[in-house]
Design an enzyme around this catalytic site. Structure first.
Site, PDB file in Angstrom:
ATOM      1  N   ASP A  14     -49.787  -9.659 -37.461  1.00  0.00           N
ATOM      2  CA  ASP A  14     -50.692 -10.169 -36.429  1.00  0.00           C
ATOM      3  C   ASP A  14     -50.196  -9.864 -35.019  1.00  0.00           C
ATOM      4  O   ASP A  14     -50.963  -9.392 -34.172  1.00  0.00           O
ATOM      5  CB  ASP A  14     -50.901 -11.671 -36.604  1.00  0.00           C
ATOM      6  CG  ASP A  14     -51.719 -11.986 -37.855  1.00  0.00           C
ATOM      7  OD1 ASP A  14     -52.406 -11.082 -38.357  1.00  0.00           O
ATOM      8  OD2 ASP A  14     -51.643 -13.126 -38.338  1.00  0.00           O
ATOM      9  N   ARG A  95     -41.003 -24.401 -30.195  1.00  0.00           N
ATOM     10  CA  ARG A  95     -41.961 -23.830 -29.249  1.00  0.00           C
ATOM     11  C   ARG A  95     -41.473 -23.847 -27.802  1.00  0.00           C
ATOM     12  O   ARG A  95     -41.595 -22.846 -27.101  1.00  0.00           O
ATOM     13  CB  ARG A  95     -43.333 -24.516 -29.369  1.00  0.00           C
ATOM     14  CG  ARG A  95     -43.962 -24.425 -30.758  1.00  0.00           C
ATOM     15  CD  ARG A  95     -43.802 -23.058 -31.381  1.00  0.00           C
ATOM     16  NE  ARG A  95     -44.512 -22.932 -32.651  1.00  0.00           N
ATOM     17  CZ  ARG A  95     -44.041 -22.269 -33.698  1.00  0.00           C
ATOM     18  NH1 ARG A  95     -42.839 -21.695 -33.640  1.00  0.00           N
ATOM     19  NH2 ARG A  95     -44.740 -22.166 -34.799  1.00  0.00           N
ATOM     20  N   ASP A 124     -49.823 -25.633 -32.115  1.00  0.00           N
ATOM     21  CA  ASP A 124     -48.933 -24.709 -31.406  1.00  0.00           C
ATOM     22  C   ASP A 124     -49.559 -24.100 -30.159  1.00  0.00           C
ATOM     23  O   ASP A 124     -48.864 -23.814 -29.179  1.00  0.00           O
ATOM     24  CB  ASP A 124     -48.458 -23.607 -32.349  1.00  0.00           C
ATOM     25  CG  ASP A 124     -47.356 -24.083 -33.278  1.00  0.00           C
ATOM     26  OD1 ASP A 124     -46.693 -25.073 -32.930  1.00  0.00           O
ATOM     27  OD2 ASP A 124     -47.160 -23.473 -34.344  1.00  0.00           O
ATOM     28  N   SER A 175     -49.368 -20.562 -44.988  1.00  0.00           N
ATOM     29  CA  SER A 175     -48.930 -20.344 -43.618  1.00  0.00           C
ATOM     30  C   SER A 175     -47.553 -20.978 -43.494  1.00  0.00           C
ATOM     31  O   SER A 175     -47.392 -22.170 -43.767  1.00  0.00           O
ATOM     32  CB  SER A 175     -49.913 -20.993 -42.639  1.00  0.00           C
ATOM     33  OG  SER A 175     -49.412 -20.907 -41.318  1.00  0.00           O
TER      34      SER A 175
END
Length: 397
Positions: A14, A95, A124, A175
Site C-alpha cells: 500500500d 504513532r 490511527d 490487519s
C-alpha cells in the site's frame, strides 16, 4: 518550486504504491520515511532502497526502538496505562513516535504535506493528523486510501502497471500492526465477535494451555523505571524485549476485547503484549507498596484519563503533558523489586521488597508485637460514620 510530500512508509504494497499514486494525483515529489519501532520484518536498508525504486526522490529510515521504549512505552508503564482497563496502547504509543520523525523530515526537506496509509474509519488517522497538527500546524495531511479511494485492487493494478518492485501476493485475512510493545490483530473472521481466536493469529505468545515449567523473574525498578531483570541491568528496551520472550513463552499478554474506537464504533481487537503486561503488573504492585493511599487513589483516575488521551491521539496535548508531570511525581518512590511467577498465561506477583516501602510489619501483624493502637478504633469509627448516621436518622424516620 515542486511541492514535496513526506510519506509514512512501511515498505509494504500500500505505501509503496502510494509513492507513485501521490505523485500522479498531486504532482508532488515524495520523500519516504520509515521508522523502526521494533516491528521486525525487513532490514531498514532494504526498505529504503525499495522506496527509491518505487519513485521516492528521498528515503529516510530511523532506528527508533530505544527512543520508542524510553520516551513512549516507559511513560505508559509508569502510568499503568490500560485503555478500558485491558489494552496497553500498543499501536497508540507508536504513532506519536512516527509522527515526530515525519515532522522532522518535512522540515528538513521543505515539505508542505505529510501522507499516511490509514483508512477513514480507524483511530490511527486521528493519531497521525492530530499529532502532526500539534507539532507543525502549518503542515497539511493526506491519506491516499481515505482521500483518493486507493483500494487494494487499485493498488495491485497500479503496482503491476508500473512494474513496481513489490510483491502483490494474496493479502492476509487479518490487519496486523506490531512493535516491540505488542501486536494487534483485527478483521477477517475476527469481525464476527462470536468467533473465538485461533492459535494461527498469535506470534508473540505461545499457547498458555500447553504444559511447561513455570518461569520466575525478579523485576527491579528505580523511580518507576525498570532497571534490572534477575539482578542484571537492562535498558527499558531490553526489559521489554526480554520479557516479551519470557512472558510470551508462557502465553502471557493475550487480550481479546471489543473496544470503543474514537470514531464512535465498537471494534473487536486481539492483542499480544507479554512484556507490557508483565511490566505493568509488576509496576502496579510496587506502587501498592510504596505510594501513599490518597496519592494512589487519585493516580488511578489520572491513569485512566492519560490512557484515554493517548488512545485518542492526543499525545502532544497540554493535558497529557500536565498529567505526565503528575505521574512522574507519583513515581518518585516507586523503587524496589517485584518477584513474579510467569506461567499458564498469567504473571503472578509472589514477592515485594523496597527500601521505600510504606508497609510496616509491626502495624500490620496480628501477632505479639502489634504496634497498632486498637483502643482508638471505636472513636475513629464513631466520627468517620457520623454524617451517615445523622442522615440515616432523618431518612428512616
Amino acid at each position: 518550486m515542486t511541492e514535496r510530500v513526506v510519506l509514512a512508509y512501511s515498505g509494504g504494497l500500500d505505501t509503496s504504491v502510494a509513492i507513485g499514486w501521490i505523485a500522479e494525483e498531486t504532482g508532488a515529489e515524495v520523500i519516504a520515511v520509515a521508522v523502526d519501532v521494533g516491528q521486525g520484518g525487513e532490514d531498514l536498508d532494504v526498505i529504503r532502497k525499495r522506496a527509491l525504486a518505487c519513485g521516492a526522490v528521498e528515503a529516510e529510515v530511523a532506528d527508533a526502538k530505544d527512543e520508542f521504549a524510553e520516551e513512549y512505552c516507559l511513560p505508559a508503564i509508569k502510568a499503568n496505562a490500560l485503555y478500558m482497563d485491558r489494552y496497553p496502547l500498543v499501536s497508540a504509543l507508536s504513532r506519536p513516535t512516527i509522527v515526530k520523525h515525519l515532522v522532522a523530515a518535512a522540515k528538513k526537506h521543505g515539505a508542505s504535506i505529510v501522507a499516511h496509509g490509514c483508512t477513514g474509519k480507524g483511530n490511527d488517522q486521528v493519531r497521525f493528523e492530530a499529532g502532526i497538527a500539534s507539532l507543525a500546524p502549518d503542515l497539511k495531511c493526506i491519506a491516499p486510501v481515505r482521500d483518493y479511494a486507493m483500494t487494494r485492487d487499485k493498488a495491485i493494478a497500479f503496482c503491476e502497471a508500473k512494474q513496481l518492485p513489490i510483491a502483490t501476493t494474496k493479502k492476509s485475512p487479518y490487519s496486523i500492526d506490531q512493535n516491540v510493545f505488542g501486536r494487534a490483530v483485527e478483521t477477517g473472521f475476527l469481525e464476527d465477535i462470536w468467533n473465538g481466536p485461533i492459535e494461527d493469529i498469535y506470534e508473540y505468545t505461545s499457547n498458555p494451555a500447553e504444559v511447561r515449567e513455570a518461569d520466575e523473574v525478579i523485576i527491579s525498578f528505580k523511580e518507576g523505571v525498570p532497571v534490572a531483570l534477575d539482578g542484571k541491568p537492562v535498558t527499558v528496551l531490553q526489559a521489554i524485549q526480554q520479557l516479551n520472550e519470557r512472558a510470551g513463552a508462557q502465553g502471557i499478554g493475550r487480550i481479546d476485547m471489543v473496544e470503543d474506537r474514537l470514531v464512535g464504533i465498537k471494534s473487536r481487537e486481539v492483542y499480544e503484549a507479554p512484556g507490557a503486561i508483565a511490566l505493568i503488573t509488576a509496576h502496579q504492585e510496587l506502587e501498592n507498596v510504596t505510594v501513599e493511599r490518597e496519592l494512589a487513589r487519585y493516580k488511578r483516575q489520572v491513569e485512566q484519563r492519560w490512557g484515554e488521551l493517548v488512545y485518542d491521539g492526543l499525545w502532544f496535548s497540554p493535558l497529557k503533558r500536565a498529567l505526565e508531570g503528575f505521574v512522574d511525581e507519583a513515581n518518585q518512590h516507586v523503587t524496589g523489586d517485584i518477584r513474579m511467577t510467569l506461567h499458564g498465561g498469567r504473571a503472578v506477583v509472589t514477592g515485594r521488597r523496597s527500601e521505600q516501602s510504606l508497609y510496616d510489619f509491626n502495624l500490620a501483624t496480628y501477632d505479639t508485637g502489634d504496634t497498632f493502637d486498637q483502643s482508638k478504633a471505636q472513636g475513629f469509627i464513631d466520627i468517620f460514620g457520623l454524617s451517615s448516621k445523622i442522615a440515616a436518622k432523618r431518612d428512616l424516620a
